[in-house]
Design an enzyme around this catalytic site. Structure first.
Site, PDB file in Angstrom:
ATOM      1  N   ASN A 112      45.284  34.686  39.406  1.00  0.00           N
ATOM      2  CA  ASN A 112      45.567  36.063  40.544  1.00  0.00           C
ATOM      3  C   ASN A 112      44.957  36.861  40.914  1.00  0.00           C
ATOM      4  OD1 ASN A 112      46.650  39.436  40.027  1.00  0.00           O
ATOM      5  ND2 ASN A 112      45.795  38.504  38.128  1.00  0.00           N
ATOM      6  N   PHE A 116      47.703  44.826  43.370  1.00  0.00           N
ATOM      7  CA  PHE A 116      48.580  45.963  43.465  1.00  0.00           C
ATOM      8  C   PHE A 116      49.101  45.867  44.340  1.00  0.00           C
ATOM      9  CE2 PHE A 116      44.833  48.459  41.062  1.00  0.00           C
ATOM     10  CZ  PHE A 116      44.841  47.885  40.290  1.00  0.00           C
ATOM     11  N   SER A 177      40.464  45.825  38.040  1.00  0.00           N
ATOM     12  CA  SER A 177      41.008  44.999  38.374  1.00  0.00           C
ATOM     13  C   SER A 177      40.618  44.085  39.364  1.00  0.00           C
ATOM     14  CB  SER A 177      42.423  44.917  39.366  1.00  0.00           C
ATOM     15  OG  SER A 177      42.464  44.064  40.012  1.00  0.00           O
ATOM     16  N   ASN A 179      40.608  42.728  42.084  1.00  0.00           N
ATOM     17  CA  ASN A 179      41.855  41.995  43.040  1.00  0.00           C
ATOM     18  C   ASN A 179      41.401  43.350  44.146  1.00  0.00           C
ATOM     19  OD1 ASN A 179      41.603  39.317  42.413  1.00  0.00           O
ATOM     20  ND2 ASN A 179      43.579  39.951  41.054  1.00  0.00           N
ATOM     21  N   THR A 180      40.775  44.240  44.294  1.00  0.00           N
ATOM     22  CA  THR A 180      40.832  46.261  44.967  1.00  0.00           C
ATOM     23  C   THR A 180      39.722  46.061  45.387  1.00  0.00           C
ATOM     24  OG1 THR A 180      43.102  46.814  44.212  1.00  0.00           O
ATOM     25  CG2 THR A 180      42.112  48.794  45.031  1.00  0.00           C
ATOM     26  N   LYS A 211      41.454  50.736  31.375  1.00  0.00           N
ATOM     27  CA  LYS A 211      41.346  49.484  30.688  1.00  0.00           C
ATOM     28  C   LYS A 211      40.178  48.627  31.642  1.00  0.00           C
ATOM     29  CE  LYS A 211      44.049  45.240  31.602  1.00  0.00           C
ATOM     30  NZ  LYS A 211      45.342  44.917  31.279  1.00  0.00           N
ATOM     31  N   ASN A 240      40.846  43.140  31.569  1.00  0.00           N
ATOM     32  CA  ASN A 240      41.121  42.707  32.253  1.00  0.00           C
ATOM     33  C   ASN A 240      40.620  41.200  32.404  1.00  0.00           C
ATOM     34  OD1 ASN A 240      42.710  42.958  34.679  1.00  0.00           O
ATOM     35  ND2 ASN A 240      42.616  44.882  34.680  1.00  0.00           N
TER      36      ASN A 240
END
Ligand SMILES: Cc1cc2nc3c(=O)[nH]c(=O)nc-3n(C[C@H](O)[C@H](O)[C@H](O)COP(=O)(O)O)c2cc1C
Length: 356
Positions: A112, A116, A177, A179-180, A211, A240
């Site tokens: 994925n 966010f 994450s 993805n940022t 996390k 994560n």
């Protein structure tokens, strides 16, 4: 039942399937009573007491599935002992362009790059307030907005936590994450302590966990953990998604950018839990997550040092019966090993000479 639903869901685009399930969870109240009766496992040996709260069983919903707190009262009916909502950003934002969610069926995995997508802290606060009393502890996972530079990230975490502190049983600051852009740099030991301290100050007594990524090298992980504890972290969530792509079956989806979750993450996430437990000598609880499908997978995380576990990808492949299977299987594994309860198993494979 899920044997019938899964092909119907898997024929659809992954994010569309997710939306359909979330809508139905909110609507099917009558069925949920039946689900509760079928899926809840009550046993004192599964109880864990943490953060001044009682967790009826150790299996939680991982962050990312109910990002906006849309079905919080439905998850306990599926047998979950707690729920982590989010990631919530202070201001609403769209996330990355679609498609951004991909199934890797042969690998029992997901990639994925949601980025966010969030309704924002105010909307989530309203939703959680409207729920009134909750049947299980609810953790709130928070992140920074995409357009906030890392230098100003502290302010975003403070704002999200400040808005949500009346409705959270614990917070998780998500600095892992993939993805940022730049987010993972917030794990840097030189700055993470100050970030945690700012979050702790904003949380007004609500425990703040952090996390972490499974991709940190052992030394960096230990340094980050020490700095986070110094800043007042009450625990860790490990781990994560990974940016690694090792051992995947060939498919076009493996080339997609994003974080990989599910079966291929399991061993790496367990190792992250074990390293954290050793580095911190079990001083604070660890919530173990990554590739849990079975009771044996959950037990592995617990014996490596996790006090609680969480699932996301397993639920997509196995369906809601999975939570009950894990809880019942954990009882069998405890009996097999002659352990009186779940807390007696925490960290057994992280002691000197045990585990890998
Ligand atoms: C589609 C998707 C979205 C996710 N979104 C978030 C998120 O918003 N915040 C977060 O901390 N973790 C997020 N995660 C990571 C999960 O919480 C979990 O750490 C990871 O998926 C490993 O567990 P699993 O193998 O059981 O899925 C997401 C995972 C997936 C698959």
């Amino acid at each position: 039942m899920y044997g019938l639903a899964r092909p119907w869901l898997f024929r659809r685009d992954a994010e569309e399937a997710h939306r359909l399930v979330m809508e139905r969870l909110g609507r099917w109240r009558a069925l949920r009573g039946l689900a509760r009766w079928l899926l809840t496992v009550e046993d004192p040996r599964l109880r864990v007491r943490l953060f001044g709260r009682e967790f009826a069983n150790p299996v939680g919903l991982a962050a990312g599935l109910d990002k906006h707190a849309e079905a919080v009262d439905a998850w306990p009916d599926l047998g979950f002992g707690y729920v982590e909502i989010g990631t919530v950003t202070p201001r609403p934002q769209e996330g990355n362009p679609k498609p951004r969610l991909f199934r890797l069926v042969a690998d029992l995995a997901i990639i994925n790059r949601m980025g966010f997508n969030s309704d924002g802290a105010e909307a989530v606060r309203e939703r959680l307030l409207a729920l009134g009393t909750r049947r299980v502890p609810v953790g709130v996972n928070v992140g920074r907005n995409r357009d906030t530079p890392n230098e100003a990230a502290e302010e975003d975490y403070r704002a999200a936590i400040g808005a949500l502190r009346q409705v959270a049983d614990y917070f998780v600051i998500n600095v892992s994450s993939p993805n940022t852009v730049g987010l993972r740099a917030l794990q840097n030991p030189s700055s993470v302590g100050a970030l945690v301290a700012a979050a702790v100050a904003a949380a007004g007594g609500v425990p703040v966990l952090i996390k972490l990524a499974p991709d940190l090298e052992a030394d960096a992980l230990a340094e980050t953990a020490a700095a986070a504890l110094e800043g007042g972290a009450a625990g860790f969530v490990a781990a994560n998604t990974t940016i690694g792509r090792e051992g995947l079956a060939p498919s076009p989806a493996t080339a997609e950018a994003g974080g990989l979750s599910g079966a291929p993450l399991r061993a790496l996430a367990t190792e992250t839990v074990r390293r954290l437990y050793r580095a911190t000598r079990g001083r604070v609880p660890i919530l173990g997550v990554g590739g849990i499908f079975t009771a044996a997978d959950a037990y592995e995380k617990i014996r490596a040092g996790a006090s609680l576990v969480q699932v996301y990808t397993g639920l997509i492949y196995e369906g809601p019966g999975m939570v009950r299977r894990i809880n019942r299987g954990l009882l069998r594994l405890l009996a097999r090993d002659g352990l009186p309860d779940l807390t007696a198993a925490i960290g057994l494979d992280a002691k000197d000479g045990n585990g890998s």
